[in-house]
Design an enzyme around this catalytic site. Structure first.
Site, PDB file in Angstrom:
ATOM      1  N   CYS A  74       0.829  -1.192   0.000  1.00 49.39           N
ATOM      2  CA  CYS A  74       0.000   0.000   0.000  1.00 49.39           C
ATOM      3  C   CYS A  74       0.880   1.266   0.000  1.00 49.39           C
ATOM      4  CB  CYS A  74      -0.979  -0.032   1.172  1.00 49.39           C
ATOM      5  SG  CYS A  74      -2.400   1.073   0.989  1.00 49.39           S
ATOM      6  N   HIS A 119      -3.417  -5.767   0.955  1.00 45.03           N
ATOM      7  CA  HIS A 119      -2.762  -6.028   2.236  1.00 45.03           C
ATOM      8  C   HIS A 119      -2.764  -7.521   2.582  1.00 45.03           C
ATOM      9  CE1 HIS A 119      -2.426  -1.856   3.856  1.00 45.03           C
ATOM     10  NE2 HIS A 119      -3.415  -1.627   2.998  1.00 45.03           N
ATOM     11  N   GLU A 164      -1.047  -8.998   4.798  1.00 48.33           N
ATOM     12  CA  GLU A 164      -0.905  -9.171   6.247  1.00 48.33           C
ATOM     13  C   GLU A 164      -2.252  -9.175   6.957  1.00 48.33           C
ATOM     14  OE1 GLU A 164      -1.013  -4.673   5.809  1.00 48.33           O
ATOM     15  OE2 GLU A 164      -0.298  -6.406   4.641  1.00 48.33           O
TER      16      GLU A 164
END
Length: 221
Positions: free
Chosen positions: A89, A196, A198
């Site tokens: 990002c 994302h 994660e």
């Protein structure tokens, strides 16, 4: 393998990244403050991560100020010497601003912030992965020459798609050129993506597709 996660003023996904790497993927992680410079504890087999957020408040241009932080000078040297770097990002924006990756991230085509689950697929693999996005300037753009080079060299890592792996206009959340969601450099040691991974590594969240991304990039399971 060790991971260093750089924290800038305005980072807001550093804890998410550290949690996913430490708790879910069981990796050693060292937080790195943006004013520090020392990366001597990392080898070329390790990885420096630039997390998502709003570094320096996104003033001027996303990632434009973070690119000049003391730590980024060291990250650039680390990458140029063959060390692995991942930008997610805002981290992807910083990598483009620093010249470690080609192209730029522009304002979303619909001029609105987007925060939702989307689907992406790896080049050459029809399987779709559900990964969250959260950005206002995530529309990847590059010149025709750069796009040709990325495609010819296999540097496009992920494209936005629908849940069946098909590329459609409605599955592209920001209007990215050629639905590009993530790329790498020619040396294949610098990786950038807007989604994302994660945030999709825990069974508590009922989504572990992010593990596939980390497995592909770094061999983690």
């Amino acid at each position: 393998m060790k991971f260093g996660v750089v924290v800038f003023p305005g980072s807001n996904c550093d804890r998410d990244m550290i949690g996913a790497l430490c708790d879910d993927l069981k990796q050693e992680v060292i937080p790195l403050w943006h004013k520090d410079k020392d990366l001597s504890m990392f080898s070329k087999e390790d990885c420096i991560v630039l997390p998502g957020g709003f570094s320096y408040g996104d003033y001027l241009r996303c990632g434009a100020i973070a690119r000049f932080s003391p730590m980024m000078n060291s990250v650039i040297e680390f990458a140029n010497s063959g060390g692995k770097v991942l930008g997610v990002c805002n981290g992807f924006q910083i990598l483009c601003e620093s010249g470690l990756l080609p192209g730029a991230l522009l304002r979303n085509a619909h001029q609105q912030f987007v925060c939702k689950n989307v689907f992406i697929k790896e080049e050459g693999n029809p399987a779709a992965l559900k990964i969250p996005v959260a950005h206002g300037e995530g529309r990847y753009f590059a010149s025709e020459e750069v796009l040709k080079s990325l495609n010819d060299n296999g540097q496009v890592l992920y494209r936005y798609c629908d849940e069946n792996g098909k590329l459609t206009d409605t599955s592209n959340p920001n209007g990215a050129t050629e639905a590009i969601a993530g790329i790498c450099n020619e040396g294949r040691n610098v990786f950038g993506m807007m989604p994302h991974p994660e945030r999709a590594c825990s069974n508590i969240l009922n989504n572990e597709d992010g593990r596939v991304v980390f497995s592909k990039l770094f061999g983690l399971s």
